[in-house]
Design an enzyme around this catalytic site. Structure first.
Site: not given
Ligand code: P53
Length: 478
Positions: A175, A374
């Site tokens: 990201e 993801e």
């Molecule tokens: P969490 C922000 C917005 C979209 C994805 O996120 C993001 C983030 C950063 O928090 O991160 C990605 O855990 C990232 C993972 C993360 C996952 O999305 O905040 O690549 O490490 O855990 C979900 O709910």
């Protein structure tokens, strides 16, 4: 009409969110290890010194470092064809600027990848997932410093050489475009290890740090292809398409500029050059960024093989009353709620059709294979008296997104390598540091403070996904 037989159904995690063992076997402390737990309404922040009475969730993770064999068995039973994780830079180079790598750290990933390959699960590896050595922050100011390029490339070269026969799919920076939200301290820190930056300098600083990362990424791609020409090396973008809130042309241009500002990273990694709007903007801002001719040549040569993307939500923006000539995108200020969408408990607006839109948009723009690395729903789960977890809400989320992905493949003809739901097993949230924001299809008995038995339980979504993989997808036309 079906998906191709080698479609990579998988699951995704990142080292610092699962491994724990933050200071074992020679591992150095990473930036993740300095982040204390937060919540939906309480921002995470860092402490330069690790304090005894604060909670640092990466220190415990879900103890995958010790339990990986058991967990891989659960992934294998689930039928996963691939598993995405990251290599903790600090297990390999504890300080980032060490001369020699740490053999015990290298050995851990040998064991992990061997175990996956033995089970017929293809490892998909991110080199940098919000976990650079903290020493590089202290000593060099993080990615503000050009020296970081060499440190990163050395790390990448070390692991490419070591795992060249064990890993084929790689991604450089997770990201990388989160930092386009340059007023977010957490984004600047997680992406670039930047701690000290007055708000007025944050935009310029982000552009400089991101440039160094992009050069490092491109050099890594070039070297990787030399080490093993069969490597597939991708970029990784946080994909959240940005919609205009109305058909007012100004809202439409606002959304266009916001997309440009959020995805120019991909333009460089896929097309090998800075988009002209950004070159013009940077020049007119008189920032005098350190961008050399030799850098630009490297960017041109080091383009990626595929586009990895995360997808959780879309965003909607509205033009301000006081827009400047550039319609500069300030994520927090410009975002509005989309009244057509519902949101998760953490306020992320759920938009399955936006995934099909994104896949089309990325395909039109980059003409490269795409890999959804993801996607998922963070939600609170309840365990019933007989240890079951009925997470129909998660099944609904995954099903609706997979269905839109299949439409993009079958009706739009887009080349998609695979799909790895985020947090195939419950893990620490990156944004909030919570355990209770659960993404997994496998439940982990542990609370936000790290207490619990750590026992793994299979959720309803686990059985649902197992069946889906067996059938190679939802098969829309059945
Ligand atoms: P969490 C922000 C917005 C979209 C994805 O996120 C993001 C983030 C950063 O928090 O991160 C990605 O855990 C990232 C993972 C993360 C996952 O999305 O905040 O690549 O490490 O855990 C979900 O709910």
């Amino acid at each position: 009409m079906k998906l191709k037989d080698n479609f990579l159904w998988g699951g995704a995690v990142a080292a610092h969110q699962v491994e724990g063992a933050w200071n074992e076997d020679g591992k150095g402390d990473s930036i993740a290890d300095h982040l204390i737990a937060g919540s939906k309404n309480k921002k995470r922040y860092i402490t330069p010194v690790i304090s005894r009475d604060k909670i640092y969730p990466s220190h415990f993770g879900i103890d995958l470092y010790h339990l990986y064999k058991k967990d891989i068995k659960l992934f294998d039973d689930l039928g996963l064809k691939c598993f995405r994780t990251s290599i903790a830079w600090t297990r390999i180079y504890p300080n980032g600027d060490d001369n020699e790598p740490n053999e015990t750290g290298l050995k851990f990933y040998d064991n992990l990848f061997d175990e996956l390959n033995k089970s017929g699960i293809e490892p998909i590896v991110t080199l940098s997932h919000f976990e650079m050595p903290y020493n590089l922050v202290k000593k060099y100011g993080g990615w503000k410093n050009r020296k970081l390029i060499d440190f990163f490339v050395k790390f990448a070269e070390t692991v490419f050489n070591r795992y060249k026969s064990k890993v084929k799919y790689w991604m450089t920076f997770n990201e990388i475009n989160n930092q386009s939200d340059f007023q977010s301290k957490l984004a600047l820190y997680s992406n670039s290890g930047i701690t000290e930056c007055p708000l007025k300098d944050s935009e310029k600083t982000m552009y400089q740090a991101a440039h160094y990362e992009l050069v490092a990424s491109a050099r890594t791609v070039i070297i990787g292809h030399k080490i093993n020409p069969n490597f597939k090396i991708g970029c990784m973008l946080a994909m959240a398409p940005i919609y205009p809130s109305t058909s007012n042309p100004k809202d439409i241009f606002k959304a266009e500029r916001a997309n440009q500002a959020r995805y120019w990273f991909g333009d460089i990694q896929c097309l090998g050059m800075y988009p002209v709007w950004l070159k013009t903007y940077q020049k007119r801002s008189n920032w005098n960024l350190d961008i050399t001719v030799s850098d630009l040549n490297i960017l041109k040569k080091g383009t990626v093989d595929f586009v990895g993307l995360s997808y959780y939500m879309s965003m909607t923006v509205k033009v301000g009353d006081d827009e400047d000539q550039y319609y500069t995108f300030y994520e927090e200020k410009d975002k509005v709620k989309n009244k057509y969408l519902k949101e998760s408990e953490w306020g992320w607006q759920i938009d399955p059709v936006g995934l099909r839109f994104s896949l089309n948009w990325l395909n039109d723009r980059y003409h490269k294979p795409l890999f959804i690395v993801e996607n998922g729903l963070g939600a609170k789960d309840k365990v019933s008296d007989n240890n079951e977890i009925h997470d129909q809400y998660r099944i609904n989320y995954l099903k609706s997104h997979i269905s839109e992905m299949e439409k993009a493949i079958i009706y739009d003809g887009i080349d998609i390598i695979g799909y790895t739901p985020w947090g195939i097993i419950d893990l620490i949230s990156a944004g909030t540091g919570e355990m209770s924001k659960r993404y997994g299809l496998i439940y982990v008995d542990q609370n936000n403070k790290g207490y619990g038995t750590g026992k793994r339980l299979l959720k309803d979504s686990y059985y649902w996904y197992q069946n889906l993989i067996k059938n190679n997808g939802i098969n829309l036309e059945n």
